[in-house]
Design a protein around this motif. Structure first.
Motif, PDB file in Angstrom:
ATOM      1  N   LEU A 193       0.860  -1.318   0.018  1.00 10.11           N
ATOM      2  CA  LEU A 193       0.103  -0.090   0.018  1.00 10.11           C
ATOM      3  C   LEU A 193       0.845   1.267  -0.093  1.00 10.11           C
ATOM      4  O   LEU A 193       2.033   1.119   0.519  1.00 10.11           O
ATOM      5  N   ALA A 194       0.107   2.427  -0.400  1.00 10.10           N
ATOM      6  CA  ALA A 194       1.119   3.728  -0.300  1.00 10.10           C
ATOM      7  C   ALA A 194      -0.173   4.713  -0.371  1.00 10.10           C
ATOM      8  O   ALA A 194      -1.245   4.673  -0.728  1.00 10.10           O
ATOM      9  N   MET A 195       0.301   5.789   0.326  1.00  8.57           N
ATOM     10  CA  MET A 195      -0.469   7.000   0.422  1.00  8.57           C
ATOM     11  C   MET A 195       0.426   7.976  -0.478  1.00  8.57           C
ATOM     12  O   MET A 195       1.656   8.059  -0.607  1.00  8.57           O
ATOM     13  N   LEU A 196      -0.552   8.515  -1.295  1.00  8.72           N
ATOM     14  CA  LEU A 196      -0.160   9.479  -2.724  1.00  8.72           C
ATOM     15  C   LEU A 196      -1.069  10.697  -2.455  1.00  8.72           C
ATOM     16  O   LEU A 196      -2.234  10.693  -2.598  1.00  8.72           O
ATOM     17  N   ALA A 221       4.991   6.169   1.873  1.00 11.66           N
ATOM     18  CA  ALA A 221       4.308   7.506   1.716  1.00 11.66           C
ATOM     19  C   ALA A 221       5.176   8.411   0.582  1.00 11.66           C
ATOM     20  O   ALA A 221       6.194   8.412   0.813  1.00 11.66           O
ATOM     21  N   PHE A 222       4.188   8.744  -0.437  1.00 13.39           N
ATOM     22  CA  PHE A 222       4.618   9.590  -1.474  1.00 13.39           C
ATOM     23  C   PHE A 222       3.778  10.970  -1.302  1.00 13.39           C
ATOM     24  O   PHE A 222       2.883  11.203  -1.893  1.00 13.39           O
ATOM     25  N   VAL A 223       4.165  11.998  -0.454  1.00 13.41           N
ATOM     26  CA  VAL A 223       3.496  13.145  -0.242  1.00 13.41           C
ATOM     27  C   VAL A 223       4.369  14.102  -0.294  1.00 13.41           C
ATOM     28  O   VAL A 223       5.587  14.089  -0.372  1.00 13.41           O
ATOM     29  N   ALA A 224       3.696  15.440  -0.407  1.00 14.28           N
ATOM     30  CA  ALA A 224       4.444  16.592  -0.623  1.00 14.28           C
ATOM     31  C   ALA A 224       3.550  17.761  -0.007  1.00 14.28           C
ATOM     32  O   ALA A 224       2.497  17.909  -0.019  1.00 14.28           O
ATOM     33  N   VAL A 237      -4.029  21.729  -8.412  1.00 12.69           N
ATOM     34  CA  VAL A 237      -2.914  20.636  -7.726  1.00 12.69           C
ATOM     35  C   VAL A 237      -1.873  21.096  -8.655  1.00 12.69           C
ATOM     36  O   VAL A 237      -2.080  21.196  -9.816  1.00 12.69           O
ATOM     37  N   ARG A 238      -0.532  21.049  -8.392  1.00  5.34           N
ATOM     38  CA  ARG A 238       0.505  21.061  -8.902  1.00  5.34           C
ATOM     39  C   ARG A 238       0.989  19.992  -9.619  1.00  5.34           C
ATOM     40  O   ARG A 238       1.196  18.883  -9.139  1.00  5.34           O
ATOM     41  N   ARG A 239       0.543  19.904 -10.924  1.00  4.42           N
ATOM     42  CA  ARG A 239       0.595  18.729 -11.881  1.00  4.42           C
ATOM     43  C   ARG A 239       2.201  18.240 -11.846  1.00  4.42           C
ATOM     44  O   ARG A 239       2.438  16.859 -11.951  1.00  4.42           O
ATOM     45  N   GLU A 240       3.188  18.873 -12.138  1.00  2.16           N
ATOM     46  CA  GLU A 240       4.349  18.670 -12.134  1.00  2.16           C
ATOM     47  C   GLU A 240       4.991  18.034 -10.942  1.00  2.16           C
ATOM     48  O   GLU A 240       5.626  16.996 -10.855  1.00  2.16           O
ATOM     49  N   ARG A 241       4.269  18.556 -10.050  1.00  8.19           N
ATOM     50  CA  ARG A 241       4.848  17.894  -8.454  1.00  8.19           C
ATOM     51  C   ARG A 241       4.115  16.506  -8.268  1.00  8.19           C
ATOM     52  O   ARG A 241       4.915  15.408  -7.765  1.00  8.19           O
ATOM     53  N   MET A 242       2.818  16.602  -8.806  1.00 11.84           N
ATOM     54  CA  MET A 242       2.057  15.103  -8.675  1.00 11.84           C
ATOM     55  C   MET A 242       3.117  14.109  -9.457  1.00 11.84           C
ATOM     56  O   MET A 242       3.131  12.733  -9.061  1.00 11.84           O
ATOM     57  N   ALA A 243       3.594  14.566 -10.798  1.00  4.05           N
ATOM     58  CA  ALA A 243       4.176  13.493 -11.416  1.00  4.05           C
ATOM     59  C   ALA A 243       5.441  13.032 -10.825  1.00  4.05           C
ATOM     60  O   ALA A 243       5.794  11.962 -11.040  1.00  4.05           O
ATOM     61  N   ILE A 273      -2.074  11.071 -14.720  1.00  7.77           N
ATOM     62  CA  ILE A 273      -0.714  10.958 -14.850  1.00  7.77           C
ATOM     63  C   ILE A 273      -0.365   9.372 -14.919  1.00  7.77           C
ATOM     64  O   ILE A 273       0.604   9.268 -15.605  1.00  7.77           O
ATOM     65  N   LEU A 274      -1.107   8.869 -14.216  1.00  9.66           N
ATOM     66  CA  LEU A 274      -0.646   7.292 -14.204  1.00  9.66           C
ATOM     67  C   LEU A 274      -1.085   6.596 -15.548  1.00  9.66           C
ATOM     68  O   LEU A 274      -0.295   5.795 -16.030  1.00  9.66           O
ATOM     69  N   LEU A 275      -2.208   6.995 -16.173  1.00  7.99           N
ATOM     70  CA  LEU A 275      -2.537   6.729 -17.637  1.00  7.99           C
ATOM     71  C   LEU A 275      -1.465   6.905 -18.328  1.00  7.99           C
ATOM     72  O   LEU A 275      -1.175   6.046 -19.431  1.00  7.99           O
ATOM     73  N   GLU A 276      -0.855   8.304 -18.387  1.00 11.24           N
ATOM     74  CA  GLU A 276       0.279   8.668 -19.250  1.00 11.24           C
ATOM     75  C   GLU A 276       1.292   7.680 -18.917  1.00 11.24           C
ATOM     76  O   GLU A 276       2.216   7.727 -19.866  1.00 11.24           O
ATOM     77  N   ARG A 277       1.640   7.431 -17.937  1.00 12.97           N
ATOM     78  CA  ARG A 277       2.533   6.321 -17.554  1.00 12.97           C
ATOM     79  C   ARG A 277       2.325   4.964 -17.899  1.00 12.97           C
ATOM     80  O   ARG A 277       3.290   4.015 -17.758  1.00 12.97           O
TER      81      ARG A 277
END
Length: 355
Positions: A193-196, A221-224, A237-243, A273-277
């Motif tokens: 599991l992960a927190m995003l 945890a992948f958080v900012a 939401v900062r898209r580049e930061r989420m990426a 973004i996940l779909l782009e990846r």
């Protein structure tokens, strides 16, 4: 004792208005504790004694004067204090407002809305004079503006209940959201599991993050803190930061397959973004989101499951509470917390399998 001292002298010495001195003398709400201390100190230093009650001008304590202080018998005010207007565009806050409106309309009451991005005590006092009760949706810093209205019918919505609150408070149990997400992901068969998402500036995001990790100590945890734009763009939401967060997640070993994203507006960006990846949600990973803002999630395929915080129910309950408080001004403060729930996802109980 200086017998010629007047209320004007006290107001001048204290650096406040005559009206403020009058409210202190007559024990009326609408004066901060600091101002009250200053006025009483000036009265002591000047040797001022208020005239007998029967000789004072204006309405007497415990009585209404419908000529000098007109009050509506049908209106309740909603104050948003210190909340940027752009943040109020979030669908979750529209649901809250709709709930307040529906609760008051059912009782035959009307609602006035006061959006105060940079509120002052005078602004709030002016609005309070026109209504019988008020519902407050406020930032942490603006909560102090409720304090001077002790004795009025006041209800706060959202936010955490804090020690010393004399007013009523209706919110939801934010701390159970993380464990609910873990429980659902585990029930689907996810081992990793992960927190995003965001870890700030909203304290609710941090509490969701912390409660998720407490329920799943082995989760990543992948958080900012800076995932959400600065004030003025709080719904962005900062898209580049989420990426960047997603790239780190995909590079981890083993890669988590069960993801918790703390708010639907972040889920919309993360899923794209996940779909782009090349990661299709529902096949490569599964997401559980929060807030159940259907207007945001409806365009996603597959639509992720989202925990419902019942924002509309919180608003309706707050409306009912302020009306009750108007009729029961001397009862102890009431603090209510609505229980978040898993929405009916329609998914079968068949464990999730990557394809």
């Amino acid at each position: 004792m200086k017998t010629t001292t007047t209320i004007n002298d006290v107001a001048s010495a204290a650096g406040v208005s005559i009206g403020t001195v009058s409210r202190v003398i007559n024990n009326r709400p609408g004066v901060s504790s600091a101002a009250m201390q200053v006025v009483r100190r000036a009265m002591n230093e000047l040797g001022y004694e208020p005239p007998p009650l029967q000789n004072r001008r204006g309405p007497k304590p415990g009585k209404r004067n419908h000529v000098r202080q007109p009050r509506s018998s049908k209106q309740v005010a909603l104050f948003t204090l210190g909340i940027p207007r752009v943040q109020l565009q979030s669908p979750i806050y529209s649901e809250l407002l709709n709930g307040v409106h529906d609760g008051l309309r059912a009782a035959g009451k009307s609602l006035t809305v006061n959006i105060l991005e940079a509120p002052t005590l005078d602004m709030v006092q002016e609005g309070m004079q026109q209504v019988d009760g008020a519902i407050f949706f406020c930032s942490s810093a603006a909560r102090q503006l409720i304090e001077p209205h002790r004795g009025s019918a006041c209800v706060q919505v959202f936010g955490a209940v804090q020690a010393g609150e004399w007013w009523d408070h209706v919110t939801y149990r934010n701390a159970v959201i993380g464990p609910l997400a873990v429980q659902w992901l585990r029930s689907r068969g996810h081992e990793h599991l992960a927190m995003l998402g965001s870890n700030g500036p909203d304290v609710h995001f941090r509490e969701r993050h912390q409660s998720f990790l407490a329920a799943a100590p082995d989760a990543l945890a992948f958080v900012a803190d800076d995932l959400i734009e600065a004030p003025g763009h709080l719904n962005t939401v900062r898209r580049e930061r989420m990426a960047e967060l997603i790239d780190r997640l995909l590079a981890s070993e083993p890669c988590p397959t069960g993801l918790f994203v703390p708010a639907d507006m972040q889920t919309v960006v993360a899923q794209a973004i996940l779909l782009e990846r090349g990661i299709e949600v529902g096949r490569g990973v599964e997401i559980i989101s929060c807030n159940r803002t259907d207007i945001l999630l409806a365009g996603l395929h597959p639509r992720p499951v989202s925990i419902d915080i019942h924002a509309s129910q919180v608003g309706c309950r707050a409306a009912e509470q302020v009306l009750w408080r108007i009729e029961h001004p001397h009862e102890p403060a009431v603090h209510q917390s609505i229980e978040p729930e898993m929405e009916d996802s329609g998914l079968t109980k068949t464990p999730w399998r990557p394809t």
